[in-house]
Write a protein that holds these residues in place. Structure first.
Motif, PDB file in Angstrom:
ATOM      1  N   ARG A   1       1.326  -0.149   0.585  1.00  0.00           N
ATOM      2  CA  ARG A   1       0.203   0.420  -0.156  1.00  0.00           C
ATOM      3  C   ARG A   1      -0.232   1.706   0.523  1.00  0.00           C
ATOM      4  O   ARG A   1      -0.297   1.782   1.755  1.00  0.00           O
ATOM      5  CB  ARG A   1      -0.944  -0.583  -0.174  1.00  0.00           C
ATOM      6  N   GLY A   2      -0.519   2.730  -0.263  1.00  0.00           N
ATOM      7  CA  GLY A   2      -0.945   3.987   0.326  1.00  0.00           C
ATOM      8  C   GLY A   2      -1.468   4.956  -0.722  1.00  0.00           C
ATOM      9  O   GLY A   2      -1.670   4.598  -1.878  1.00  0.00           O
ATOM     10  N   ARG A   3      -1.690   6.179  -0.263  1.00  0.00           N
ATOM     11  CA  ARG A   3      -2.175   7.254  -1.143  1.00  0.00           C
ATOM     12  C   ARG A   3      -1.187   8.407  -1.110  1.00  0.00           C
ATOM     13  O   ARG A   3      -0.606   8.716  -0.072  1.00  0.00           O
ATOM     14  CB  ARG A   3      -3.540   7.759  -0.681  1.00  0.00           C
TER      15      ARG A   3
ATOM     16  N   LYS B   1       0.085  11.848  -0.631  1.00  0.00           N
ATOM     17  CA  LYS B   1      -0.323  12.960   0.226  1.00  0.00           C
ATOM     18  C   LYS B   1       0.142  14.294  -0.355  1.00  0.00           C
ATOM     19  O   LYS B   1      -0.561  15.291  -0.277  1.00  0.00           O
ATOM     20  CB  LYS B   1       0.264  12.761   1.627  1.00  0.00           C
TER      21      LYS B   1
ATOM     22  N   ILE C   1       3.921   9.558   0.454  1.00  0.00           N
ATOM     23  CA  ILE C   1       2.870   8.542   0.411  1.00  0.00           C
ATOM     24  C   ILE C   1       2.474   8.199   1.836  1.00  0.00           C
ATOM     25  O   ILE C   1       3.323   7.784   2.647  1.00  0.00           O
ATOM     26  CB  ILE C   1       3.364   7.289  -0.331  1.00  0.00           C
TER      27      ILE C   1
ATOM     28  N   THR D   1       0.937   5.732   4.313  1.00  0.00           N
ATOM     29  CA  THR D   1       0.702   4.299   4.388  1.00  0.00           C
ATOM     30  C   THR D   1       0.279   3.944   5.803  1.00  0.00           C
ATOM     31  O   THR D   1       0.473   4.739   6.726  1.00  0.00           O
ATOM     32  CB  THR D   1       1.969   3.487   4.022  1.00  0.00           C
TER      33      THR D   1
ATOM     34  N   SER E   1      -3.843   9.760  -5.457  1.00  0.00           N
ATOM     35  CA  SER E   1      -3.678   8.522  -6.219  1.00  0.00           C
ATOM     36  C   SER E   1      -3.284   7.384  -5.287  1.00  0.00           C
ATOM     37  O   SER E   1      -2.458   7.549  -4.384  1.00  0.00           O
ATOM     38  CB  SER E   1      -2.579   8.666  -7.285  1.00  0.00           C
ATOM     39  N   GLU E   2      -3.876   6.204  -5.520  1.00  0.00           N
ATOM     40  CA  GLU E   2      -3.497   5.014  -4.757  1.00  0.00           C
ATOM     41  C   GLU E   2      -2.289   4.395  -5.432  1.00  0.00           C
ATOM     42  O   GLU E   2      -2.280   4.181  -6.648  1.00  0.00           O
ATOM     43  CB  GLU E   2      -4.650   4.022  -4.703  1.00  0.00           C
ATOM     44  N   VAL E   3      -1.247   4.106  -4.643  1.00  0.00           N
ATOM     45  CA  VAL E   3       0.010   3.600  -5.184  1.00  0.00           C
ATOM     46  C   VAL E   3       0.580   2.528  -4.254  1.00  0.00           C
ATOM     47  O   VAL E   3       0.104   2.326  -3.140  1.00  0.00           O
ATOM     48  CB  VAL E   3       1.049   4.737  -5.349  1.00  0.00           C
TER      49      VAL E   3
END
Length: 71
Positions: free
Chosen positions: A13-15, A17, A30, A32, A55-57
């Protein structure tokens, strides 16, 4: 959120960048807790998923081969 049918070790899970968009494929970086994960996906998928920086992905990793070289 996680997808239960996929092993938890293969999900990060991450955002987002950074997105480096190309005409056919794009690089999605991303951030994480485990570090930076980079995915190369089609630019069409970037648009269809409405991916944006911040965005969170969830990054799913499926590796069939890992190469190692001695430095």
């Amino acid at each position: 959120m996680s997808i239960s049918s996929i092993n938890a070790r293969n999900q990060f899970r991450g955002r987002i960048k950074e997105i480096i968009e190309g005409p056919v494929v794009s690089e999605v970086d991303i951030e994480t807790p485990a570090g930076l994960v980079t995915s190369v996906i089609t630019t069409r998928s970037v648009h269809d998923l409405e991916l944006r920086v911040g965005s969170e992905v969830i990054a799913f990793v499926k590796a069939t081969e890992v190469s190692v070289a001695k430095l």
